[in-house]
Design a protein around this motif. Structure first.
Motif, short mmCIF file in Angstrom:
data_model
loop_
_atom_site.label_atom_id
_atom_site.label_comp_id
_atom_site.label_asym_id
_atom_site.label_seq_id
_atom_site.Cartn_x
_atom_site.Cartn_y
_atom_site.Cartn_z
N THR A 27 0.79 -1.23 0.00
CA THR A 27 0.00 0.00 0.00
C THR A 27 0.82 1.29 0.00
O THR A 27 0.26 2.38 -0.07
CB THR A 27 -0.95 0.05 1.22
N HIS A 28 2.13 1.18 0.10
CA HIS A 28 2.94 2.39 0.04
C HIS A 28 4.37 2.03 -0.36
O HIS A 28 4.74 0.86 -0.42
CB HIS A 28 2.95 3.14 1.39
N ASN A 50 -2.87 -2.36 7.76
CA ASN A 50 -3.57 -1.15 8.16
C ASN A 50 -4.82 -0.97 7.29
O ASN A 50 -4.70 -0.71 6.09
CB ASN A 50 -2.64 0.07 8.01
N ASN A 110 -5.00 2.22 5.09
CA ASN A 110 -4.13 2.21 3.91
C ASN A 110 -4.72 1.34 2.80
O ASN A 110 -4.63 1.68 1.61
CB ASN A 110 -2.74 1.70 4.28
N ALA A 166 -1.96 -5.46 3.22
CA ALA A 166 -1.37 -4.58 4.23
C ALA A 166 -2.16 -4.82 5.50
O ALA A 166 -3.30 -5.30 5.45
CB ALA A 166 -1.43 -3.12 3.83
N LYS A 196 -7.57 3.26 1.19
CA LYS A 196 -7.05 4.34 0.35
C LYS A 196 -6.61 3.81 -1.01
O LYS A 196 -6.89 4.42 -2.05
CB LYS A 196 -5.89 5.04 1.06
N VAL A 197 -5.92 2.67 -1.00
CA VAL A 197 -5.47 2.08 -2.26
C VAL A 197 -6.66 1.63 -3.10
O VAL A 197 -6.68 1.80 -4.32
CB VAL A 197 -4.51 0.90 -2.00
#
Length: 258
Positions: A17-18, A41, A44, A39, A47-48
């Motif tokens: 995710t990041h 979280n 996160n 992920a 958001k993705v």
């Protein structure tokens, strides 16, 4: 009709995710692949999902929990069937000197980085296609000494050993296993989960000074190395590819000589 480089390929990316994981996911999607990312979280992951929409399967999964790893296997089989790439990128780190490391911090890093990675491979290796590959994210820290990173370095050195052993063990299945070893990379956490913004700024400065190329790498530069190992390096297995600006080779630029 022109198709993408990874058209028809299927991949699982843990820690997607990041940073380096997300950069790899985006390149895979741009090339036409189908991707399942994880992920731990939920924010996160959501958001993705909103950013990438229906192009990706994004799930909450904690590598420290064996039940979550087993569930990942169930979902991967349901959503993808067989896969062509397993990118093991999940990991946590801390800058803690020897005198301050607690058993809880030690166990936490080894549980996520090492045990979680091991059993994720165990769970998903059976569904990797012949000609497919596994790529681990290790670190330049697995072969160099950085003060305050002894536990993290140990977890990554274990992954390096896993890559060698799995490369031998999965040869009959036609699966290659390699590792990408980043140096100082410009990610949101700078590779240090528990650092403050001030500590990250100081760490960034140290990285720029220590790296022979005098800069941090980008997540995209690491992603390109991951995908090279995954799909292009078809006669390479058991290898660790350094993406570190030369720090792992102890290079000294000419203008740095006294």
């Amino acid at each position: 009709m022109r198709t993408g480089k990874y058209e028809g390929k299927k991949a699982v990316v843990t820690g997607g995710t990041h940073g380096m994981g997300l950069a790899t996911v985006k390149m895979l999607l741009e090339g036409g692949a189908t991707v399942l990312l994880t992920a731990r979280n939920p924010a996160n992951v959501e958001k993705v999902r909103q950013t990438l929409g229906g192009k990706v399967h994004a799930i909450v999964s904690d590598a420290s929990r064996i039940a979550d790893i087993r569930e990942l296997g169930v979902i991967a089989r349901e959503k993808l069937g067989e896969i062509d790439l397993l990118f093991i990128n999940v990991g946590i780190s801390a800058l803690t000197p020897l005198s301050a490391v607690t058993p809880e911090e030690y166990d936490g890093m080894f549980t996520v980085n090492t045990r979680g990675s091991y059993f994720t491979v165990q769970e998903l290796a059976p569904i990797i296609n012949r000609g497919g590959s596994i790529v681990f994210t290790t670190s330049v820290a697995d072969s160099t000494g950085f003060a305050g990173m002894s536990v993290y370095s140990g977890t990554k050195a274990a992954l390096r050993a896993f890559a060698r052993c799995f490369a031998a063990e999965l040869l009959p299945q036609g699966v290659r296993v390699n590792a990408v070893s980043p140096g100082f990379i410009d990610t949101p956490t700078m590779g240090v989960t528990n650092a403050t913004e001030e500590e990250r700024a100081a760490f960034r400065k140290i990285g720029d000074q220590a790296t022979p190329m005098h800069r941090h790498g980008t997540p995209e530069e690491v992603a390109k190395a991951v995908l090279f190992l995954a799909f292009d390096a078809t006669f390479t297995t058991g290898e660790e590819l350094l993406v570190d600006g030369g720090i792992g080779q102890s290079l000294t630029p000419a203008d740095d000589h006294a």
